[in-house]
Design a protein around this motif. Structure first.
Motif, PDB file in Angstrom:
ATOM      1  N   LYS A   1       0.813  -1.320  -0.034  1.00 25.07           N
ATOM      2  CA  LYS A   1       0.075   0.062   0.202  1.00 25.07           C
ATOM      3  C   LYS A   1       0.859   1.300   0.078  1.00 25.07           C
ATOM      4  CE  LYS A   1      -3.664   2.417   2.360  1.00 25.07           C
ATOM      5  NZ  LYS A   1      -4.396   2.445   3.840  1.00 25.07           N
ATOM      6  N   ILE A   2       2.211   1.144   0.579  1.00 26.96           N
ATOM      7  CA  ILE A   2       2.965   2.257   0.610  1.00 26.96           C
ATOM      8  C   ILE A   2       3.211   2.790  -0.791  1.00 26.96           C
ATOM      9  CG2 ILE A   2       5.409   2.972   0.990  1.00 26.96           C
ATOM     10  CD1 ILE A   2       5.177   1.135   3.570  1.00 26.96           C
ATOM     11  N   GLY A   3       3.243   1.711  -1.815  1.00 28.68           N
ATOM     12  CA  GLY A   3       3.584   2.093  -3.162  1.00 28.68           C
ATOM     13  C   GLY A   3       2.442   2.731  -4.037  1.00 28.68           C
ATOM     14  N   GLU A   4       1.232   2.360  -3.555  1.00 30.24           N
ATOM     15  CA  GLU A   4      -0.138   2.899  -4.101  1.00 30.24           C
ATOM     16  C   GLU A   4      -0.510   3.989  -3.528  1.00 30.24           C
ATOM     17  OE1 GLU A   4      -2.501  -0.572  -2.830  1.00 30.24           O
ATOM     18  OE2 GLU A   4      -0.949  -1.930  -3.800  1.00 30.24           O
TER      19      GLU A   4
ATOM     20  N   PHE B   1       1.327   8.052   2.753  1.00 27.91           N
ATOM     21  CA  PHE B   1       2.458   7.634   3.492  1.00 27.91           C
ATOM     22  C   PHE B   1       3.419   8.595   3.755  1.00 27.91           C
ATOM     23  CE2 PHE B   1       6.639   5.788   3.174  1.00 27.91           C
ATOM     24  CZ  PHE B   1       6.754   4.890   4.413  1.00 27.91           C
ATOM     25  N   LEU B   2       3.924   9.582   2.819  1.00 27.20           N
ATOM     26  CA  LEU B   2       4.732  10.611   3.196  1.00 27.20           C
ATOM     27  C   LEU B   2       4.093  11.775   4.066  1.00 27.20           C
ATOM     28  CD1 LEU B   2       6.475  11.087  -0.070  1.00 27.20           C
ATOM     29  CD2 LEU B   2       7.477   9.905   1.934  1.00 27.20           C
TER      30      LEU B   2
ATOM     31  N   TYR C   1       0.131   0.737   7.025  1.00 25.18           N
ATOM     32  CA  TYR C   1       1.313   0.541   6.001  1.00 25.18           C
ATOM     33  C   TYR C   1       2.108  -0.577   6.505  1.00 25.18           C
ATOM     34  CZ  TYR C   1      -0.338   4.934   4.213  1.00 25.18           C
ATOM     35  OH  TYR C   1      -0.986   6.018   3.349  1.00 25.18           O
ATOM     36  N   ARG C   2       1.794  -1.304   7.720  1.00 25.22           N
ATOM     37  CA  ARG C   2       2.892  -2.292   8.034  1.00 25.22           C
ATOM     38  C   ARG C   2       1.842  -3.553   8.316  1.00 25.22           C
ATOM     39  NH1 ARG C   2       5.917  -2.421  13.812  1.00 25.22           N
ATOM     40  NH2 ARG C   2       3.793  -2.200  14.773  1.00 25.22           N
TER      41      ARG C   2
END
Lengths: 153, 295
Positions: A98-101, A106-107, A149-150
């Motif tokens: 999900k971090i990539g999506e 996330f940031l 995200y984990r």
């Protein structure tokens, strides 16, 4: 029975496991090692101020300030290159795909961490009273990111 | 031949009567709430300690939205997938219930129409709750926001889809008193009540047998994760090496003693338990430290 054969099989299995372990270890991408290092720097420095806030260690203004500075140091590390797609959603670490999506989301939590670390920095040397509240705010950013995200376990 | 048929008929009749009798619902005594008046303000603590919102809030909700008990969270188990129902005070939820209906649901696992609830609803823990707490909780319930979301059916296969059989399960597994520890220490006793009755911690932290009943001989000894991978850790002092302060702090802040943030189902549990007074988290910790070793 086939004792030598059994031993041979065991040795073989052990060797195979060791090789697999060594390979996996050697292949851990540098980005993963870097961010796991950052997480460890965070937890070690949270322990310094957290244990003071809990009253488990005596308050020490200088140590508290250095720990807060270190947390700020982590907050200042640019995250954009640390989470390549190939290292997300794999079996080897807990970073979700999900971090990539959702890189913006996330940031944004890293920005919240940045702000919370700055608030902790501002009060760290002023006495133990303010540590709890500042740590609570910082903890919310840890939780927000880990919840979404984990890999949960 | 006729005699044989008659005998077979008689045996069948006895079997049916016995089965019906053995699986019948067993409601609370009618006078359970005689002289008990519920107070909404006190019920909020019971609500948080019992973790009602943990399962009955809509999926992925935070903050005040957790007070809308619209249901919809799914719980995959080896017996099938359960879906939490709408239990908000509304027509789609349990708005028409009485205190007695509510108490029989939460403490006996019986619906107002007499049907058994599945033990995924932790009535076998709530059975140990004080009538005053149930009355306070029900008073607090009336202050919660309504939701008109429809409750969704469970996805359960035969034979578990036959609810009547749960009567036997209850007779075997639902305790009628706290039996893991006798204590005269008021703090430990409070912790025991919070852990064993309201908090229903053992539902995950104690292993189950093949029929899904708690193995009380391995109380809090840790267990496989009912909802998937990994294990639920043991909480006995020989296995959990955290101090009482570490436990209380974890339940308040969500930080482990190593300053990692909590994960898994404990995120939801801490969202509720963090709302209790410090003294209650200290009591939970004192109880856990007083547990007999798992061995």
């Amino acid at each position: 029975m086939h004792r030598p054969l059994t031993i041979l099989a065991l040795v073989g299995a052990f060797a195979a496991t060791s090789v697999a372990f060594a390979e996996e270890h050697a292949q851990t991408p540098r980005e993963v090692k870097a961010r796991q290092g950052l997480m460890n720097v965070i937890s070690l420095n949270l322990a310094v101020v957290g244990d003071m806030a809990k009253g488990e260690t005596e308050y020490d203004a200088e140590a508290a300030e250095m720990a807060a500075d270190s947390l700020m140091g982590v907050a200042l590390v640019d995250q954009t290159g640390l989470w390549p797609d190939a290292t997300l959603g794999t079996q080897s670490n807990r970073a979700l795909g999900k971090i990539g999506e959702d890189r913006a989301g996330f940031l944004a939590i890293w920005d919240d961490f940045d702000a919370a670390a700055a608030s902790l920095q501002a009060v760290a040397a002023d006495g133990p009273e303010g540590l709890g509240a500042a740590l609570g705010e910082l903890g919310k950013t840890c939780k927000a990111c880990h919840d979404d995200y984990r890999v949960s376990r | 031949m006729r005699r044989l048929l008659l005998s077979a008929g008689a045996i069948l009749a006895i079997a049916v009567v016995t089965g019906v009798w053995a699986t019948r619902p067993d409601p609370l005594p009618a006078d359970t709430f005689a002289g008990v008046a519920g107070e909404a303000a006190a019920g909020e603590l019971v609500f948080n300690a019992a973790g009602c919102a943990g399962c009955h809030s809509a999926p992925e909700t935070d903050g005040d939205a957790r007070l809308v008990l619209a249901g919809g969270q799914r719980f995959a188990t080896e017996f099938g997938t359960f879906v939490a129902p709408n239990v908000s005070p509304s027509d789609a939820g349990i708005g028409g219930w009485s205190l007695s209906d509510f108490a029989n649901a939460t403490q006996r696992g019986i619906a107002p129409n007499g049907a058994h609830y599945y033990p995924v609803f932790p009535y076998s823990s709530y059975a140990l709750a004080e009538p005053q707490d149930i009355a306070d909780l029900w008073a607090f319930w009336q202050t919660l926001p309504p939701s008109d979301a429809a409750s969704l059916p469970h996805d359960i296969g035969f034979p578990y889809s036959v609810r009547r059989g749960l009567g036997l399960w209850k007779a075997r597994y639902v305790p009628d008193l706290m039996r893991t520890m006798d204590t005269t220490d008021p703090q430990i006793a409070r912790g025991q009540y919070l852990v064993e009755a309201l908090g229903h911690c053992a539902e995950c932290h104690t292993p189950r047998d093949a029929l899904g009943g708690l193995n009380r001989d391995a109380w809090m000894a840790g267990a496989p994760n009912p909802s998937g991978k990994g294990t639920i850790p043991a909480l006995t002092p020989d296995k959990l090496e955290w101090s009482a302060g570490d436990i209380a702090s974890y339940l308040k802040t969500g930080f482990t003693p190593d300053y990692d943030s909590a994960g898994g189902s404990m995120v939801e549990v801490i969202a509720n338990i963090a709302l209790l007074p410090d003294a209650d988290r200290d009591a939970i910790a004192a109880y856990l430290k007083a547990l007999p070793p798992a061995g």
